[in-house]
Design an enzyme around this catalytic site. Structure first.
Site, PDB file in Angstrom:
ATOM      1  N   GLY A   1      40.011  40.876  35.132  1.00  0.00           N
ATOM      2  CA  GLY A   1      39.294  39.678  35.425  1.00  0.00           C
ATOM      3  C   GLY A   1      39.389  38.793  36.348  1.00  0.00           C
TER       4      GLY A   1
ATOM      5  NE  ARG B   1      32.477  36.236  37.535  1.00  0.00           N
ATOM      6  CZ  ARG B   1      31.580  36.461  36.470  1.00  0.00           C
ATOM      7  NH1 ARG B   1      32.700  34.978  35.758  1.00  0.00           N
ATOM      8  NH2 ARG B   1      31.996  37.485  36.318  1.00  0.00           N
TER       9      ARG B   1
ATOM     10  CG  ASP C   1      34.206  47.983  31.599  1.00  0.00           C
ATOM     11  OD1 ASP C   1      34.655  47.657  31.048  1.00  0.00           O
ATOM     12  OD2 ASP C   1      32.403  48.733  31.394  1.00  0.00           O
TER      13      ASP C   1
ATOM     14  CE1 TYR D   1      35.817  34.613  23.970  1.00  0.00           C
ATOM     15  CE2 TYR D   1      35.949  32.826  22.793  1.00  0.00           C
ATOM     16  CZ  TYR D   1      36.080  33.198  24.330  1.00  0.00           C
ATOM     17  OH  TYR D   1      37.353  32.800  25.163  1.00  0.00           O
TER      18      TYR D   1
END
Ligand code: NAP
Length: 241
Positions: A12, A15, A57, A149
């Site tokens: 990831g 950014r 992924d 989350y």
């Protein structure tokens, strides 16, 4: 330089926080490989910071196994793994779809199993390795609208402590960073009202910068943290004490 010739795999990292970590690690001499799903952005970031990139992924075990095997074949070893890829799909539990729950757990937590499982053997063989998992203060304190989350981020901490116990005798360090609210695309989605409410809970009275998480990651990736494992370093302006 703190990471001269170390090979660092950062998920990831096209950014946000991951990009800042990749940028700093590259400046400190590491050979950085960034991973994301959007090729255009990953390529652009890799060129900008002098890293290479792979498309995968991280929630898919098969893709991660292939990714790690390819990198090991090309680079010979991986010294540092930063599990940073993460998503949010917020909503009150009452209305949360099973897909939103599953997607967040898959990208944020299953991914950590995928990468760590693929790398445990090479790390054990090398008798060294640094694993840094980017969790969140939400995993420590919870947040209405983020049961999925929070579960994923608290899960990362339990996972990391257990893996630290499994790998400690071989000199492999496993730690988490729990960022507070950091200025990235993820927090840009917050309303002004939400940001004001957050600020009231932050003693340092500002959002954090991605570079400030990168600095903590550099410490945990470097020899300066060789005697630290199973810990969560909270970088949140003092919100959780
Ligand atoms: P961000 O700006 O949204 O960036 C997320 C990164 O993850 C992107 O590079 C994205 O690239 C990648 N990604 C998403 N799904 C992926 C997948 N399935 N496989 C591979 N890569 C994937 O996020 P951020 O704010 O920098 O957050 C980074 C990490 O810090 C996350 O784990 C987040 O939970 C945690 N964190 C953030 C904050 C904050 O305030 N921002 C606070 C605490 C913790 P693609 O879209 O190309 O896949």
């Amino acid at each position: 330089m703190l990471l001269e010739n170390k090979v660092a795999l950062i998920t990831g990292a096209s950014r946000g926080i991951g990009k800042s970590i990749a940028t700093l690690f590259a400046k400190e001499g590491a050979r950085v490989i960034i991973v994301a799903t959007n090729e255009e952005k990953a390529k652009q970031t890799a060129e900008e910071i002098g890293a290479s990139y792979r498309i995968a992924d991280v929630s898919k075990k098969g893709e991660v196994d292939q990714l790690v095997a390819n990198i090991l074949a090309e680079y010979g070893s991986i010294d540092i793994l930063v599990n940073n890829a993460g998503i949010t799909r917020d909503g009150l539990l009452m209305k949360m779809s099973e897909k939103d729950y599953d997607d967040v757990l898959a990208v944020n937590l299953k991914s950590v199993y995928n990468t760590c499982q693929a790398l445990t053997r090479p790390f054990l063989k090398a008798r060294k390795g640094k694993i840094i998992n980017i969790s969140s203060v939400i995993g420590l304190m919870g947040n209405a609208g983020q049961t999925n989350y929070a579960a994923s981020k608290a899960g990362m901490m339990g996972f990391s402590k257990s893996l630290a116990l499994e790998l400690g005798s071989r000199g492999i360090n496993v730690n988490c960073i729990a960022p507070g609210f950091i200025e990235t695309d993820m927090t840009n989605a917050l309303t002004e009202e939400q940001k004001t409410a957050i600020m009231q809970k932050v003693p340092l009275q500002r959002l954090g910068r991605a570079e400030e998480i990168a600095a903590a990651a550099l410490f945990l990736a470097s020899a300066h943290s060789d005697y630290i494992t199973g810990q969560t370093l909270t970088v949140d302006g003092g919100m959780v004490m």
